[in-house]
Enzyme design. Structure first.
Site: not given
Ligand code: RIB
Length: 289
Positions: A13, A41-42, A212, A236, A238, A241-242
């Site tokens: 990123d 994924g990661a 959220g 942030d 970002t 959700g992961d």
């Molecule tokens: O969900 C966030 C991710 O979405 C970021 O890390 C970016 O690489 C995109 O895949």
């Protein structure tokens, strides 16, 4: 300790922070720039591993410095990377992320993530079949996602499908996944703009909608349940959700009930948004407990 296998994307990123989000045709001066490990994924693999699951990653990176950086990071985070293939014909996936106004905008260039094909899956079939839970997102080709779900369904391996970035899903995919975790926007696209509550009623204990700061909704077989989000100082969003998906998988494979797993995952996601970058704020198990 349960075993989680993530089949998905690995990105680096490129994160820009700015007070102003540039409009079309506009140039703005931003505040900071960082190169941070990412990819849905990661990110989900790291979240699951940090929260105690025995975690394996299947995917592809390029034969380049971003690939090395991503693999080293996954290994540092105790994610097994034997299922990650280094390919010569495509660069490691990258994401351009603008963080402004407490929200992000992301452009992903898939690169090696689109080299994840049926051969890569077949070469790792034994690993997939040994999983207590397989985690999938939509940053690798859809036909590969469908292929993995098919293999898992035939062999009674549970799949948690995070339908992000948003895309229309085949009905069979929805039926065969054990858990599906869309956000509100993804839900509308998958279920043709239907009302959230009526869709939830049709998929009890399967469909888990993340909203959220408004929390998480699912149907427990009797009624719709709403799990509130912890109020935190957002830096942030970002990777929230992961983190939710990785944590949900980690909790479910260790035997938590779906309600407990959702509460746990939602708390984990609230940690992530307090730091810049998808993985930087992901909590360790002890920290979260
Ligand atoms: O969900 C966030 C991710 O979405 C970021 O890390 C970016 O690489 C995109 O895949």
């Amino acid at each position: 300790m349960g075993k989680v296998v993530v089949v998905g994307s690995i990105n680096v990123d490129m994160v820009f922070t700015s007070d102003i989000r540039p409009k079309a045709g506009e140039t703005v001066l931003g505040n900071t720039f960082s190169l941070i490990p990412g990819g849905k994924g990661a990110n989900q693999a790291v979240a699951a591993a940090k929260l105690g699951a025995d975690t394996y990653m299947i995917g592809c990176v390029g034969n380049d410095s971003n690939g090395e950086f991503s693999l080293e990071n996954l290994q540092d985070m105790k994610v097994n990377t034997e299922g990650v293939k280094i390919v010569d014909n495509a660069p490691t996936g990258v994401a351009n992320i603008v963080v402004a106004d407490n929200d992000n905008s992301i452009i992903v260039i898939s690169g090696a993530n689109f080299e994840v094909n049926k051969d890569v899956i077949n070469n790792n079939k034994k690993l997939i079949l040994s999983a207590d839970m397989v985690l999938l997102q939509l940053e690798i080709p859809m036909e590969v996602v469908e292929f993995v779900v098919e293999i898992c369904a035939e062999n009674k391996v549970k799949v948690l499908l995070n339908p992000a970035p948003a895309a229309v899903l085949k009905k069979s995919l929805i039926e065969k996944a054990a858990y599906i975790t869309p956000n509100e926007h993804e839900l509308k696209l998958i279920f043709d703009n239907q009302d959230t509550d009526s869709v939830l009623k049709s998929y009890p204990n399967k469909l888990i909608v993340t909203m959220g700061s408004k929390g998480v909704k699912y149907h427990d077989g009797n009624e719709i349940r709403e799990i509130p989000s912890k109020k935190v100082e957002v830096v942030d969003t970002t990777g929230a959700g992961d983190t939710f998906c990785g944590a949900l998988a980690a909790a479910l494979v260790r035997g938590d009930s779906i309600e407990d797993a959702i509460i746990f995952a939602n708390k984990a996601a609230s940690f992530t948004v307090t730091k810049l970058g998808a993985q930087s704020g992901m909590p360790e198990l002890a920290e979260l407990l």
